[in-house]
Design a protein around this motif. Structure first.
Motif, PDB file in Angstrom:
ATOM      1  N   ALA A 562      -7.319 -18.064   0.893  1.00 35.21           N
ATOM      2  CA  ALA A 562      -8.455 -18.895   1.310  1.00 35.21           C
ATOM      3  C   ALA A 562      -9.363 -18.173   2.292  1.00 35.21           C
ATOM      4  CB  ALA A 562      -7.944 -20.191   1.939  1.00 35.21           C
ATOM      5  N   ASP A 563      -8.835 -17.157   2.988  1.00 34.19           N
ATOM      6  CA  ASP A 563      -9.630 -16.437   3.983  1.00 34.19           C
ATOM      7  C   ASP A 563     -10.266 -15.168   3.425  1.00 34.19           C
ATOM      8  OD1 ASP A 563      -9.111 -18.232   6.058  1.00 34.19           O
ATOM      9  OD2 ASP A 563      -7.226 -17.222   6.590  1.00 34.19           O
ATOM     10  N   ARG A 564      -9.960 -14.809   2.186  1.00 37.06           N
ATOM     11  CA  ARG A 564     -10.420 -13.516   1.685  1.00 37.06           C
ATOM     12  C   ARG A 564     -11.897 -13.496   1.333  1.00 37.06           C
ATOM     13  NH1 ARG A 564      -5.372 -10.962  -1.846  1.00 37.06           N
ATOM     14  NH2 ARG A 564      -3.813 -11.202  -0.186  1.00 37.06           N
ATOM     15  N   ASN A 565     -12.537 -14.660   1.264  1.00 36.36           N
ATOM     16  CA  ASN A 565     -13.978 -14.700   1.029  1.00 36.36           C
ATOM     17  C   ASN A 565     -14.784 -14.721   2.324  1.00 36.36           C
ATOM     18  OD1 ASN A 565     -13.986 -14.605  -1.791  1.00 36.36           O
ATOM     19  ND2 ASN A 565     -13.676 -16.814  -1.959  1.00 36.36           N
ATOM     20  N   ASP A 566     -14.087 -14.721   3.458  1.00 38.10           N
ATOM     21  CA  ASP A 566     -14.799 -14.600   4.727  1.00 38.10           C
ATOM     22  C   ASP A 566     -15.544 -13.263   4.724  1.00 38.10           C
ATOM     23  OD1 ASP A 566     -15.139 -13.585   7.572  1.00 38.10           O
ATOM     24  OD2 ASP A 566     -14.401 -15.607   7.997  1.00 38.10           O
ATOM     25  N   PRO A 567     -16.845 -13.252   5.045  1.00 41.72           N
ATOM     26  CA  PRO A 567     -17.609 -11.990   4.982  1.00 41.72           C
ATOM     27  C   PRO A 567     -16.992 -10.862   5.789  1.00 41.72           C
ATOM     28  CG  PRO A 567     -19.092 -13.854   5.243  1.00 41.72           C
ATOM     29  CD  PRO A 567     -17.709 -14.391   5.404  1.00 41.72           C
ATOM     30  N   ARG A 568     -16.354 -11.191   6.911  1.00 42.76           N
ATOM     31  CA  ARG A 568     -15.731 -10.142   7.718  1.00 42.76           C
ATOM     32  C   ARG A 568     -14.571  -9.488   6.973  1.00 42.76           C
ATOM     33  NH1 ARG A 568     -15.650 -14.405  12.620  1.00 42.76           N
ATOM     34  NH2 ARG A 568     -15.152 -15.672  10.785  1.00 42.76           N
ATOM     35  N   VAL A 569     -13.836 -10.290   6.195  1.00 41.92           N
ATOM     36  CA  VAL A 569     -12.732  -9.765   5.391  1.00 41.92           C
ATOM     37  C   VAL A 569     -13.279  -8.911   4.252  1.00 41.92           C
ATOM     38  CG1 VAL A 569     -10.771 -10.372   3.927  1.00 41.92           C
ATOM     39  CG2 VAL A 569     -11.240 -11.710   5.995  1.00 41.92           C
ATOM     40  N   VAL A 570     -14.321  -9.403   3.595  1.00 48.40           N
ATOM     41  CA  VAL A 570     -14.886  -8.673   2.460  1.00 48.40           C
ATOM     42  C   VAL A 570     -15.458  -7.329   2.905  1.00 48.40           C
ATOM     43  CG1 VAL A 570     -16.589  -8.739   0.600  1.00 48.40           C
ATOM     44  CG2 VAL A 570     -15.337 -10.820   1.221  1.00 48.40           C
ATOM     45  N   LEU A 571     -16.150  -7.303   4.048  1.00 47.83           N
ATOM     46  CA  LEU A 571     -16.674  -6.030   4.548  1.00 47.83           C
ATOM     47  C   LEU A 571     -15.550  -5.030   4.798  1.00 47.83           C
ATOM     48  CD1 LEU A 571     -19.559  -6.854   7.059  1.00 47.83           C
ATOM     49  CD2 LEU A 571     -19.703  -5.435   5.014  1.00 47.83           C
ATOM     50  N   ALA A 572     -14.464  -5.508   5.387  1.00 39.02           N
ATOM     51  CA  ALA A 572     -13.328  -4.624   5.633  1.00 39.02           C
ATOM     52  C   ALA A 572     -12.752  -4.103   4.315  1.00 39.02           C
ATOM     53  CB  ALA A 572     -12.253  -5.353   6.437  1.00 39.02           C
ATOM     54  N   ARG A 573     -12.725  -4.971   3.301  1.00 42.83           N
ATOM     55  CA  ARG A 573     -12.190  -4.545   1.998  1.00 42.83           C
ATOM     56  C   ARG A 573     -13.102  -3.512   1.342  1.00 42.83           C
ATOM     57  NH1 ARG A 573      -7.245  -3.817   0.222  1.00 42.83           N
ATOM     58  NH2 ARG A 573      -7.024  -4.025  -2.042  1.00 42.83           N
ATOM     59  N   ILE A 574     -14.406  -3.710   1.436  1.00 45.39           N
ATOM     60  CA  ILE A 574     -15.337  -2.730   0.864  1.00 45.39           C
ATOM     61  C   ILE A 574     -15.115  -1.369   1.510  1.00 45.39           C
ATOM     62  CG2 ILE A 574     -17.775  -2.076   0.734  1.00 45.39           C
ATOM     63  CD1 ILE A 574     -18.420  -5.091   0.505  1.00 45.39           C
ATOM     64  N   ARG A 575     -14.972  -1.356   2.830  1.00 48.33           N
ATOM     65  CA  ARG A 575     -14.732  -0.087   3.522  1.00 48.33           C
ATOM     66  C   ARG A 575     -13.430   0.550   3.026  1.00 48.33           C
ATOM     67  NH1 ARG A 575     -13.670   0.737  10.068  1.00 48.33           N
ATOM     68  NH2 ARG A 575     -13.316   3.014   9.957  1.00 48.33           N
ATOM     69  N   TYR A 576     -12.381  -0.260   2.897  1.00 40.74           N
ATOM     70  CA  TYR A 576     -11.092   0.256   2.415  1.00 40.74           C
ATOM     71  C   TYR A 576     -11.244   0.872   1.016  1.00 40.74           C
ATOM     72  CZ  TYR A 576      -6.541   0.187   0.127  1.00 40.74           C
ATOM     73  OH  TYR A 576      -5.434   0.541  -0.589  1.00 40.74           O
ATOM     74  N   LEU A 577     -11.923   0.162   0.133  1.00 42.96           N
ATOM     75  CA  LEU A 577     -12.072   0.657  -1.235  1.00 42.96           C
ATOM     76  C   LEU A 577     -12.838   1.975  -1.273  1.00 42.96           C
ATOM     77  CD1 LEU A 577     -12.855  -2.754  -2.963  1.00 42.96           C
ATOM     78  CD2 LEU A 577     -10.764  -1.387  -3.265  1.00 42.96           C
ATOM     79  N   LEU A 578     -13.848   2.099  -0.459  1.00 40.84           N
ATOM     80  CA  LEU A 578     -14.612   3.347  -0.415  1.00 40.84           C
ATOM     81  C   LEU A 578     -13.772   4.483   0.153  1.00 40.84           C
ATOM     82  CD1 LEU A 578     -18.043   1.918   0.777  1.00 40.84           C
ATOM     83  CD2 LEU A 578     -17.571   2.970  -1.443  1.00 40.84           C
TER      84      LEU A 578
END
Length: 635
Positions: A562-578
């Motif tokens: 439920a928290d994974r769509n929080d923009p702060r979480v998504v930004l962190a995930r984008i950084r991880y993927l890159l």
């Protein structure tokens, strides 16, 4: 006849959300850092070097807002006579939201049609529009999205005065605003006072931040021939007014990039500033002499500047706004010394001005500014007398409570015994459970709470009392650590947090230790003790910053769906993927429609991540405008 009344202002508004319980141990990047200090006049340099704010504690960040606009009722207080109607928002830092000139029907300010916080203030949340009252430190003040006390006071002429007041907690200064609209007046007067009730000199900072509508024909007039230019390039440079870099800087929409101009007013000039449209009509602000600084800020007409305007006013119609400002010092990088047990006050006047457009827009600068000053001369002549009238009621006790601020002022008076004006009372009954939870500290006690519950922001000014607390529990050591950290004792802070975790395992001291030691292992350990996604997001970024992508991913996997769509979480995930070589997955997230509510002024991570993904993919898709928040160029 002057009336003061309370109303609900219905606006499409985002939710402000909850405060972030994590103490800001590392300051945000300061966009107003000046690198050419050695080139500046000695007094300017000294003021810039003095009084910088090391921490926004004891206040906590306000980063829980969203971007879902729904109709909400905002408390408002309306002061009006036959000429003007002023609307003030006591729950949002006393913002003067609207000032309407009744005869013409003109709105004299930029009245934002929505309430949409964004990441521009010292505590993160800030919203555009109206007049904001900034006390404390360089930036949008800690109270800009917080409630103030409000009450009616009997004015010197028998009309009601609207008084707002509150404790600014990072400096322990008291802000007082008296809105006064005499029965026959075409000027709204705002009497401002800063009280320093302590026995210590305090850094003082004030800027009245006035948003005005802009159009291609808008011009800003001010009695100055020079200005200090600050273009977020870390330099202050003295430039001529109005001609700069091949164009007239006094027309806001002629600027390509975001820029500040701090005007140099000669000492013999009355302080004022005005924003006039193509027809010569608009708003003028004048003040008594203590408030001598004047400034123009523009977002600029680049893609990034326009994006910021749209971000702050979703569904923006027209050309947006510029800011004209008035301050205690020449620039917003400066702090002044406010002596112990001392008050500073001044009076501001806000009203409509009409100037012959041929003169207001003359290519001869002296013609334009002198013509505007001449129209304002009656205002100038009356200011000193109006201030003397206002001073007769500056300490008058409130006669009717209209809005409730915080209980922090009352709590601080319990600790210090400071004497403050009877006109700005902080009664014990204003304290809520949140403030009363600190009262045992004054008796040497601090009972612990469940370690799953996040502690409140540490009262760092209470360091001595926290050190003296007899209770030996995780909470007492946690707060000692934060107070030590804020005082510059980092080793003592780490020791205290280690004591906290040894008393009772808790994520809060663990998180602080992870930040203090830059330890991915500690970050993962803290993350394992809580479901609070803010702790987890910080842990991810810490791990990525040290190259520990495996721990970063494990922390991410522990975040509730439920928290994974929080923009702060998504930004962190984008950084991880890159960083782990999956630009296609990162690009897929960047292509989504999610709005990243907490993107900060002066930063442009979405554009950076986009370009990174495109480089890795070997493609060249341009950054979409919705991801362009750059303020310094065309991006």
């Amino acid at each position: 006849m002057t009336n003061l009344s309370a109303h609900d202002l219905i606006l499409p508004a985002a939710s402000l959300g909850a405060e972030n319980p994590l103490p800001p141990l590392r300051p945000a990047r300061e966009v107003h850092h000046v690198e050419n200090l050695a080139e500046l006049p000695p007094d300017l340099r000294e003021n810039i070097e003095y009084g910088g704010l090391a921490s926004t504690l004891p206040t906590l960040e306000q980063d829980g807002y969203d971007r879902e606009l729904v109709d909400r009722a905002l408390p408002s207080l309306v002061l009006e006579n036959d000429h003007l109607r002023a609307t003030i928002l006591p729950s949002l830092g006393g913002r003067l939201y609207s000032l309407v000139h009744k005869a013409s029907g003109d709105e004299l300010l930029y009245r934002n049609p929505v309430f949409q916080p964004a990441n521009l203030a010292l505590r993160n949340a800030w919203f555009a529009g109206g007049v904001e009252w900034n006390l404390g430190s360089t930036g949008h003040w800690t109270g800009t999205c917080s409630p103030m006390h409000a009450a009616r006071v009997n004015g010197p002429d028998g009309t009601p005065v609207l008084r707002l007041w509150e404790l600014e907690r990072t400096r322990n200064l008291i802000i007082q605003l008296d809105f006064w609209l005499p029965e026959d007046s075409e000027q709204l007067y705002v009497g401002a006072r800063i009280q320093n009730p302590s026995s210590e000199t305090a850094p003082a900072y004030w800027w009245s931040n006035i948003a005005v509508e802009q159009s291609p024909g808008t011009r800003v007039l001010v009695p100055a021939d020079q200005a200090w230019r600050f273009g977020y390039g870390n330099r202050l440079d003295l430039v001529g007014v109005p001609e700069y870099d091949g164009f007239d800087l006094t027309y806001p929409m002629r600027h390509r990039r975001a820029v500040d101009f701090f005007f140099e007013l000669p000492p013999e000039e009355q302080p004022w500033i005005a924003s006039l449209d193509a027809e010569g009509n608009g708003l003028a602000q004048a003040s008594t002499d203590r408030l001598r600084g004047r400034k123009l800020f523009v977002w600029g007409e680049s893609t990034g500047g326009r994006r910021w305007q749209e971000w702050l006013s979703p569904g923006l119609q027209g050309h947006g706004y510029a800011e004209i400002q008035a301050g205690l010092a020449r620039t917003q990088m400066e702090h002044l010394m406010l002596p112990p047990a001392t008050n500073w006050h001044w009076l501001e006047a806000y009203g409509r001005v009409s100037v012959d457009p041929a003169k207001a827009h003359s290519t001869d600068w002296q013609t334009a500014r002198l013509a505007t000053g001449a129209v304002l001369e009656p205002v100038f002549r009356s200011l000193a007398a109006r201030e003397e009238q206002w001073l007769t009621v500056i300490d008058a006790e409130p006669v009717e409570r209209l809005a409730m601020g915080s209980g922090w002022g009352a709590l601080e008076l319990r600790r210090t015994g400071w004497k403050v004006s009877a006109g700005t009372p902080f009664a014990d009954e204003t304290m809520t459970d949140r403030e009363r939870a600190w009262l045992p500290v004054l008796d040497g006690r601090l009972p612990e709470v469940a370690p799953q519950d996040p502690p409140d922001g540490t009262l760092i000014a209470w360091k001595d009392q926290l050190e003296a607390v007899a209770d030996d529990n995780w909470l007492s050591w946690y707060h000692r650590g934060v107070a030590r950290w804020a005082a510059g004792d980092q080793e003592g802070a780490r020791t205290a947090w280690e004591q906290s975790t040894s008393r009772t395992s808790n994520p809060w001291a663990g998180r602080n230790l992870a930040i203090a030691t830059n330890s991915p292992a500690r970050a993962e350990q803290a993350a394992s003790l809580t479901s609070n996604h803010l702790v987890l997001v910080e842990g991810i970024h810490l791990c990525l910053g040290t190259g520990d992508t495996e721990r970063a991913d494990r922390i991410y996997q522990s975040i509730a769906p439920a928290d994974r769509n929080d923009p702060r979480v998504v930004l962190a995930r984008i950084r991880y993927l890159l960083e782990t070589g999956d630009p296609a997955a990162a690009q897929e997230l960047l292509d989504g429609e999610l709005e990243y509510a907490v993107v900060r002024e002066g930063e442009n991570p979405l554009a950076e991540y986009w370009l990174w993904a495109q480089r890795e993919l070997g493609t060249d898709r341009p950054v979409p405008s919705r991801h362009q928040f750059g303020m310094f160029g065309d991006s």
